[in-house]
Write an enzyme that holds these catalytic residues in place. Structure first.
Site, PDB file in Angstrom:
ATOM      1  N   ARG A  83       0.858  -1.181   0.000  1.00  0.00           N
ATOM      2  CA  ARG A  83       0.000   0.000   0.000  1.00  0.00           C
ATOM      3  C   ARG A  83       0.897   1.234   0.000  1.00  0.00           C
ATOM      4  O   ARG A  83       1.788   1.362   0.843  1.00  0.00           O
ATOM      5  CB  ARG A  83      -0.912   0.010   1.226  1.00  0.00           C
ATOM      6  CG  ARG A  83      -1.847  -1.196   1.285  1.00  0.00           C
ATOM      7  CD  ARG A  83      -2.547  -1.279   2.627  1.00  0.00           C
ATOM      8  NE  ARG A  83      -3.464  -0.165   2.840  1.00  0.00           N
ATOM      9  CZ  ARG A  83      -4.771  -0.223   2.582  1.00  0.00           C
ATOM     10  NH1 ARG A  83      -5.298  -1.335   2.101  1.00  0.00           N
ATOM     11  NH2 ARG A  83      -5.543   0.819   2.799  1.00  0.00           N
ATOM     12  N   CYS A  90      -6.361  15.479   2.600  1.00  0.00           N
ATOM     13  CA  CYS A  90      -7.686  14.908   2.342  1.00  0.00           C
ATOM     14  C   CYS A  90      -8.690  16.049   2.240  1.00  0.00           C
ATOM     15  O   CYS A  90      -8.558  17.073   2.926  1.00  0.00           O
ATOM     16  CB  CYS A  90      -8.091  13.945   3.467  1.00  0.00           C
ATOM     17  SG  CYS A  90      -9.646  13.084   3.125  1.00  0.00           S
ATOM     18  N   TYR A  96     -13.808  10.110  12.791  1.00  0.00           N
ATOM     19  CA  TYR A  96     -13.053   9.009  13.364  1.00  0.00           C
ATOM     20  C   TYR A  96     -11.616   8.981  12.854  1.00  0.00           C
ATOM     21  O   TYR A  96     -10.834   8.107  13.224  1.00  0.00           O
ATOM     22  CB  TYR A  96     -13.721   7.666  13.063  1.00  0.00           C
ATOM     23  CG  TYR A  96     -13.921   7.377  11.593  1.00  0.00           C
ATOM     24  CD1 TYR A  96     -12.886   6.908  10.800  1.00  0.00           C
ATOM     25  CD2 TYR A  96     -15.152   7.568  10.991  1.00  0.00           C
ATOM     26  CE1 TYR A  96     -13.061   6.645   9.457  1.00  0.00           C
ATOM     27  CE2 TYR A  96     -15.357   7.297   9.644  1.00  0.00           C
ATOM     28  CZ  TYR A  96     -14.306   6.837   8.887  1.00  0.00           C
ATOM     29  OH  TYR A  96     -14.491   6.586   7.560  1.00  0.00           O
ATOM     30  N   CYS A  97     -11.273   9.942  11.985  1.00  0.00           N
ATOM     31  CA  CYS A  97      -9.961   9.908  11.340  1.00  0.00           C
ATOM     32  C   CYS A  97      -9.076  11.077  11.749  1.00  0.00           C
ATOM     33  O   CYS A  97      -7.891  10.900  12.027  1.00  0.00           O
ATOM     34  CB  CYS A  97     -10.135   9.892   9.830  1.00  0.00           C
ATOM     35  SG  CYS A  97      -8.608   9.741   8.893  1.00  0.00           S
ATOM     36  N   GLY A 137      -4.225   9.943   3.236  1.00  0.00           N
ATOM     37  CA  GLY A 137      -5.053  10.982   2.658  1.00  0.00           C
ATOM     38  C   GLY A 137      -6.047  10.509   1.625  1.00  0.00           C
ATOM     39  O   GLY A 137      -6.528   9.396   1.651  1.00  0.00           O
ATOM     40  N   THR A 164      -7.979   3.239  -2.852  1.00  0.00           N
ATOM     41  CA  THR A 164      -8.990   3.463  -1.824  1.00  0.00           C
ATOM     42  C   THR A 164      -9.280   4.951  -1.788  1.00  0.00           C
ATOM     43  O   THR A 164      -8.375   5.762  -1.580  1.00  0.00           O
ATOM     44  CB  THR A 164      -8.506   2.989  -0.451  1.00  0.00           C
ATOM     45  OG1 THR A 164      -8.288   1.576  -0.489  1.00  0.00           O
ATOM     46  CG2 THR A 164      -9.539   3.287   0.628  1.00  0.00           C
ATOM     47  N   ARG A 330       3.321  -1.213   3.995  1.00  0.00           N
ATOM     48  CA  ARG A 330       2.831   0.128   3.690  1.00  0.00           C
ATOM     49  C   ARG A 330       3.987   1.101   3.572  1.00  0.00           C
ATOM     50  O   ARG A 330       4.928   1.064   4.372  1.00  0.00           O
ATOM     51  CB  ARG A 330       1.860   0.604   4.781  1.00  0.00           C
ATOM     52  CG  ARG A 330       0.586  -0.196   4.814  1.00  0.00           C
ATOM     53  CD  ARG A 330      -0.155  -0.014   6.122  1.00  0.00           C
ATOM     54  NE  ARG A 330      -1.410  -0.768   6.126  1.00  0.00           N
ATOM     55  CZ  ARG A 330      -1.506  -2.065   6.386  1.00  0.00           C
ATOM     56  NH1 ARG A 330      -0.411  -2.746   6.684  1.00  0.00           N
ATOM     57  NH2 ARG A 330      -2.666  -2.683   6.345  1.00  0.00           N
ATOM     58  N   CYS A 340       3.429  -2.914   9.824  1.00  0.00           N
ATOM     59  CA  CYS A 340       2.157  -3.196  10.481  1.00  0.00           C
ATOM     60  C   CYS A 340       1.382  -1.899  10.639  1.00  0.00           C
ATOM     61  O   CYS A 340       1.950  -0.888  11.079  1.00  0.00           O
ATOM     62  CB  CYS A 340       2.385  -3.839  11.857  1.00  0.00           C
ATOM     63  SG  CYS A 340       0.853  -4.135  12.797  1.00  0.00           S
ATOM     64  N   ASP A 601     -29.224  22.312  25.937  1.00  0.00           N
ATOM     65  CA  ASP A 601     -27.783  22.544  25.918  1.00  0.00           C
ATOM     66  C   ASP A 601     -27.393  23.566  24.859  1.00  0.00           C
ATOM     67  O   ASP A 601     -26.522  24.415  25.094  1.00  0.00           O
ATOM     68  CB  ASP A 601     -27.051  21.223  25.676  1.00  0.00           C
ATOM     69  CG  ASP A 601     -25.545  21.406  25.622  1.00  0.00           C
ATOM     70  OD1 ASP A 601     -24.967  21.816  26.643  1.00  0.00           O
ATOM     71  OD2 ASP A 601     -24.955  21.151  24.560  1.00  0.00           O
TER      72      ASP A 601
END
Length: 631
Positions: A83, A90, A96-97, A137, A164, A330, A340, A601
């Site tokens: 990879r 990006c 979550y990133c 990215g 991807t 990678r 890894c 709130d």
């Protein structure tokens, strides 16, 4: 037969073997990685005769040697999959990133140049790598990505070139990429709800991603892989919707267990939905779901529903790791080799390359790094802890793009529908009912056709309802045992029926807070959008909030909020639906209550004279005790 590749190490001519059905066959990858013709899968051309094979190729074929020692670790794992990150940049900001403001970027001078990328790729392919995936990215924002694919395609022995992508630029670039040699696509998509998409990625672009998926199908890629990171309290309620896409489309929907990322995503065990939990949820709906066989080194556990065109997969990085068969390496955008994904150890190939290292020296460095690869990322599981489940926050920096919604009269986050050949949004009707004010009416609903759904009650309707059947009550508490101790009800013997519940709440805001919401002037952002999403999320985590509630696999959650100018109030209605042995009234009540709390709130800086009230069950159907409709 085998296709052989020559390499030179320390002046000695060696060769490595890559399995292939036929020498010179252009379709050496499996159908899952290659774009087939539109009507049927491609077939290999006739095998070459010995007369058609060069003496060198014939010699190499008859004298095979083992896989490259440089790419084989101390546990015998052969690394044939590389990879390569083309960029750190990006065009999205997935929660979550990375943080909303992004992450510090490496200076351009420290990133790999195109020539350096190709030099390293050429070296790895000569050693036995037969699959390269381009990542980021977001790789498709790199200007020369098409040229890089074209040059990789020239490497002898490279069978698969994949990418991807988040899909934003895919529809525009894919025809050129396919012509250049791209033959595998993974598209990231974590929700089918447009508003939730903007919430998760902090950007617009849902329609562009859908366009990219259909462009890939149109160009013959089969299957088109769709990667979905499943997060508790955010999108696990959409599992059934994603699976339903595979009925008519050649998709491989890949559910990925939520995992830590290098950029730091405040990972927490409670947010992870395990593979087995997802599988159990899907089998409640499709008990005929069958597991497919796969390659030993595959990271995915694949399943298919008989009669469906596509299939689904699970990437179980956390609950059932696949370290024992890992074949992946990678290279980061700045030229570091990672053996890894979860490890912190990196070796800079860029520095050695720029220092003039020979091919043999680079191979020695690569071999040493691969040789140090651990058996598994076991240390990762020390991160598991019992912190409360985290629910994504909404920033005050317009994370949902609400400025563009200010003058709309309606907004919907209804699940989109994918039809063969196109994406069809479920367009909501404009809200036309006034609430006693000449100001623009702001109406937010998580369902687009609620006005026409006979199971949905309108919050502005004041017509009393009635019991549709006898409501059997009990003078015994069901959540205590004979000795008065708290106990969960056993629903194992109850029949599975469709359960629907509707609950409501009213938030009395006062004149000033009501005006701010009506004109969307709150500094924190659009209170109605935030409250709507909070209500949806709350319904999905009810069993974590109410101790003796069963976990319910909800098939539908709808949250509606409407402004009532006569009372300076927001009227909330939450509707939940599920197929199962237990009701969903607690999910509906929790949804309405949390939506109301969220409004408080959002508005408390303007006024604390806010009253939350009228939290009540409106209706409940599908239970053994009969239906209930409040009068």
């Amino acid at each position: 037969m085998s296709e052989m590749r020559e390499r030179v190490v320390d002046g000695i001519v060696l060769c490595s073997q890559v399995a292939c059905p036929q020498v010179g066959c252009p379709q050496v990858d499996s159908p899952s990685s290659s774009p087939p013709a539109r009507e049927q899968l491609p077939t290999c051309p006739p095998a070459l005769s010995l007369q058609d094979v060069s003496p060198r190729m014939q010699f190499l074929r008859e004298n095979p040697v083992p896989f490259s020692a440089f790419l084989t670790d101390s546990f015998g794992r052969q690394h044939s999959y590389l990879r390569i990150s083309l960029t750190e940049k990006c065009n999205l900001r997935c929660q979550y990133c990375m943080p909303e403001e992004g992450v510090p970027l490496t200076p351009k001078a420290d990133l790999l140049t195109t020539e350096e990328i190709l030099t390293l790729a050429r070296l790895f392919v000569k050693e036995g790598v037969d699959k390269i995936r381009l990542t980021g990215g977001e790789p498709l924002i790199r200007p020369d990505v098409v040229d890089i694919v074209a040059q990789l395609h020239q490497l002898e022995g490279l069978r698969t070139i994949g990418i991807t992508t988040n899909g934003i630029n895919l529809a525009r670039l894919l025809p050129k990429l396919q012509k250049a040699g791209l033959n595998a696509i993974n598209i990231s998509l974590d929700t089918l709800v447009p508003a939730k998409f903007e919430f998760i990625v902090r950007r617009k672009g849902f329609h562009k991603v859908m366009e990219g998926i259909h462009k890939a199908i149109e160009l013959g890629y089969s299957p088109v892989k769709v990667n979905c990171v499943v997060m508790r309290g955010l999108n696990e309620d959409e599992l059934l919707d994603f699976v339903a896409l595979t009925e008519g489309l050649p998709l491989d929907v890949r559910f990925i267990e939520y995992m830590p990322f290098d950029a730091g995503n405040k990972w927490n065990f409670k947010k992870m939905v395990s593979y087995k939990e997802m599988l159990d949820t899907l089998r409640q709906r499709w008990p005929e779901l069958a597991m497919l066989s796969g390659e030993e080194s595959s990271t995915a556990k694949s399943f298919k529903i008989p009669g469906f065109r596509g299939h689904i997969s699970f990437i179980t990085s956390m609950s059932e790791h696949f370290c024992g068969t890992c074949s992946r390496l990678r290279i980061t955008a700045d030229g570091n080799l990672k053996v890894c994904l979860f490890g912190n150890s990196e070796v800079s190939l860029r520095d050695h390359l720029r220092a003039g290292a020979s091919e043999a020296e680079l191979l020695s460095i690569i071999g040493a790094a691969v040789g140090r690869k651990k058996r598994q990322h076991a240390e990762l599981f020390l991160m598991f802890h019992d912190s409360p489940p985290a629910i994504p926050s909404i920033s005050s920096k317009d994370s949902l793009g609400v400025q563009s919604l200010r003058h709309r009269v309606s907004f919907s986050n209804q699940v989109a529908t994918l039809c063969p050949g196109r994406w069809v949004p479920q367009t909501p009707p404009l809200a036309q009912r006034g609430l006693g004010s000449d100001s623009p009416h702001r109406h937010y609903s998580s369902h687009s056709d609620s006005d026409t759904d006979p199971k949905c009650l309108s919050p502005v309707s004041r017509a009393p309802a009635s019991h549709s059947g006898p409501l059997r009550t009990s003078d015994q508490l069901t959540h205590v045992d004979t000795e008065g101790r708290a106990a969960m009800v056993d629903v194992g013997g109850k029949p599975s029926t469709e359960r629907v519940a509707v609950a409501s709440a009213v938030v009395l805001l006062g004149h000033m807070a009501f005006k701010h919401i009506q004109e969307n002037q709150l500094k924190k952002g659009d209170a109605l959008v935030v409250a709507q999403l909070a209500g949806i999320q709350a319904a999905k985590v009810t069993s974590q909030l109410i101790p003796l509630c069963h976990h319910v696999a909800l098939s539908h959650v709808q949250v509606r909020l409407e402004l009532d100018s006569t009372r300076h109030a927001v009227v909330i209605q939450a509707s939940c639906r599920a197929q199962g042995p237990t009701g969903v009234e607690m999910e509906a009540l929790t949804s309405a209550a949390v939506a109301a709390l969220t409004l408080y709130d959002m508005c408390k800086a303007v006024s604390r004279d806010i009253v939350l009230g009228e939290i009540k069950l409106i209706s409940k159907t599908g239970g053994q005790r009969g239906d209930f409709h409040r009068t």
